[in-house]
Scaffold this motif. Sequence first.
Motif, PDB file in Angstrom:
ATOM      1  N   MET A  74       0.867  -1.170   0.000  1.00 30.28           N
ATOM      2  CA  MET A  74       0.000   0.000   0.000  1.00 30.28           C
ATOM      3  C   MET A  74       0.903   1.218   0.000  1.00 30.28           C
ATOM      4  SD  MET A  74      -3.210  -1.058   2.451  1.00 30.28           S
ATOM      5  CE  MET A  74      -2.326  -1.613   3.897  1.00 30.28           C
ATOM      6  N   LEU A  75       0.410   2.303  -0.564  1.00 33.49           N
ATOM      7  CA  LEU A  75       1.188   3.534  -0.657  1.00 33.49           C
ATOM      8  C   LEU A  75       0.370   4.685  -0.096  1.00 33.49           C
ATOM      9  CD1 LEU A  75       3.861   4.774  -1.746  1.00 33.49           C
ATOM     10  CD2 LEU A  75       2.639   5.239  -3.874  1.00 33.49           C
ATOM     11  N   ASP A  76       0.810   5.199   1.060  1.00 33.68           N
ATOM     12  CA  ASP A  76       0.205   6.405   1.617  1.00 33.68           C
ATOM     13  C   ASP A  76       0.557   7.575   0.725  1.00 33.68           C
ATOM     14  OD1 ASP A  76      -0.664   5.119   3.953  1.00 33.68           O
ATOM     15  OD2 ASP A  76       1.047   5.781   5.146  1.00 33.68           O
ATOM     16  N   LEU A  77      -0.405   8.457   0.476  1.00 33.71           N
ATOM     17  CA  LEU A  77      -0.151   9.677  -0.280  1.00 33.71           C
ATOM     18  C   LEU A  77      -0.755  10.862   0.464  1.00 33.71           C
ATOM     19  CD1 LEU A  77      -1.098   8.590  -3.923  1.00 33.71           C
ATOM     20  CD2 LEU A  77       1.205   8.837  -2.971  1.00 33.71           C
ATOM     21  N   GLY A  78      -0.049  11.963   0.467  1.00 29.71           N
ATOM     22  CA  GLY A  78      -0.550  13.176   1.110  1.00 29.71           C
ATOM     23  C   GLY A  78       0.552  14.206   1.232  1.00 29.71           C
ATOM     24  N   TYR A  79       0.381  15.072   2.205  1.00 25.76           N
ATOM     25  CA  TYR A  79       1.335  16.163   2.409  1.00 25.76           C
ATOM     26  C   TYR A  79       1.880  16.077   3.824  1.00 25.76           C
ATOM     27  CZ  TYR A  79      -0.860  17.595  -1.860  1.00 25.76           C
ATOM     28  OH  TYR A  79      -1.340  17.605  -3.147  1.00 25.76           O
ATOM     29  N   ALA A  80       3.172  16.181   3.935  1.00 26.28           N
ATOM     30  CA  ALA A  80       3.834  16.059   5.237  1.00 26.28           C
ATOM     31  C   ALA A  80       3.304  17.108   6.206  1.00 26.28           C
ATOM     32  CB  ALA A  80       5.342  16.208   5.076  1.00 26.28           C
ATOM     33  N   ALA A  81       3.022  16.671   7.412  1.00 25.86           N
ATOM     34  CA  ALA A  81       2.611  17.583   8.469  1.00 25.86           C
ATOM     35  C   ALA A  81       3.826  18.372   8.947  1.00 25.86           C
ATOM     36  CB  ALA A  81       2.002  16.796   9.634  1.00 25.86           C
ATOM     37  N   GLU A  82       3.559  19.484   9.588  1.00 24.98           N
ATOM     38  CA  GLU A  82       4.646  20.290  10.132  1.00 24.98           C
ATOM     39  C   GLU A  82       5.486  19.424  11.067  1.00 24.98           C
ATOM     40  OE1 GLU A  82       5.179  24.295  12.820  1.00 24.98           O
ATOM     41  OE2 GLU A  82       3.433  24.140  11.506  1.00 24.98           O
ATOM     42  N   GLY A  83       6.778  19.483  10.891  1.00 29.62           N
ATOM     43  CA  GLY A  83       7.699  18.711  11.713  1.00 29.62           C
ATOM     44  C   GLY A  83       8.011  17.324  11.177  1.00 29.62           C
ATOM     45  N   ALA A  84       7.284  16.886  10.160  1.00 31.74           N
ATOM     46  CA  ALA A  84       7.579  15.570   9.581  1.00 31.74           C
ATOM     47  C   ALA A  84       8.896  15.662   8.824  1.00 31.74           C
ATOM     48  CB  ALA A  84       6.472  15.132   8.634  1.00 31.74           C
ATOM     49  N   GLU A  85       9.726  14.695   9.038  1.00 32.01           N
ATOM     50  CA  GLU A  85      11.025  14.684   8.362  1.00 32.01           C
ATOM     51  C   GLU A  85      11.501  13.254   8.209  1.00 32.01           C
ATOM     52  OE1 GLU A  85      13.921  15.532  12.147  1.00 32.01           O
ATOM     53  OE2 GLU A  85      13.074  17.260  11.130  1.00 32.01           O
ATOM     54  N   PRO A  86      12.496  13.053   7.368  1.00 34.22           N
ATOM     55  CA  PRO A  86      13.012  11.692   7.188  1.00 34.22           C
ATOM     56  C   PRO A  86      13.592  11.139   8.494  1.00 34.22           C
ATOM     57  CG  PRO A  86      13.930  13.193   5.542  1.00 34.22           C
ATOM     58  CD  PRO A  86      13.193  14.025   6.544  1.00 34.22           C
ATOM     59  N   LEU A  87      13.655   9.831   8.579  1.00 35.72           N
ATOM     60  CA  LEU A  87      14.332   9.199   9.709  1.00 35.72           C
ATOM     61  C   LEU A  87      15.777   9.677   9.760  1.00 35.72           C
ATOM     62  CD1 LEU A  87      13.050   5.525   9.316  1.00 35.72           C
ATOM     63  CD2 LEU A  87      12.246   7.251  10.935  1.00 35.72           C
ATOM     64  N   ALA A  88      16.367   9.649  10.918  1.00 29.03           N
ATOM     65  CA  ALA A  88      17.749  10.126  11.085  1.00 29.03           C
ATOM     66  C   ALA A  88      18.724   9.393  10.163  1.00 29.03           C
ATOM     67  CB  ALA A  88      18.179   9.980  12.544  1.00 29.03           C
TER      68      ALA A  88
END
Length: 170
Positions: free
Chosen positions: A141-155
């Motif tokens: 499955m593939l989630d699609l949308g827009y990153a919420a404020e503060g969302a960022e890639p894993l370290a």
Amino acid sequence: MEFYEVIRGRFSCKKFDGRPVEKPQLDAILEAGRLAPTAKNLQEQHIYVVQSEKGLVKIDKMTPCRYGAVTVLVVAFDKNNVFTYPGEKRDSGVEDATIVAAHMMLAAKAEGVDSCWINFFDPDMVAKEFGLPENEEVLMMLDLGYAAEGAEPLASHSQRKEISETVTCI
């Protein structure tokens, strides 16, 4: 967006802001999947677009990995329409559906849409819950949308092995 910007900038978004993906962007993403290459051009993929509240509730029952996305693509393939490779140990179903999904994931980034590949679920349960045909196997499955404020890639997102560790010329 330039191609290498797309592949460098895409990350698995694990926090969406709830805004819907607009039809032109969704259409472009789905078109990228349609144009993806498949073995013998069998095009055995089938994409299910889940946006209804009822459908999203079903997904939430099957995985904790929707992360607030309001569009989820279920990527399946027709098990009866695959190419079997020499040796008869593998067929094209999983790889073709994977290529289709990867095309859509990269197209999403090019369209300014964030995504997350989901494979933490029982494929048979997804097929049953959505009443998919018995000849289809759910790959991902593939989630699609827009990153919420503060969302960022894993370290660890940008940590990559040196190419000499992953490529050998023989």
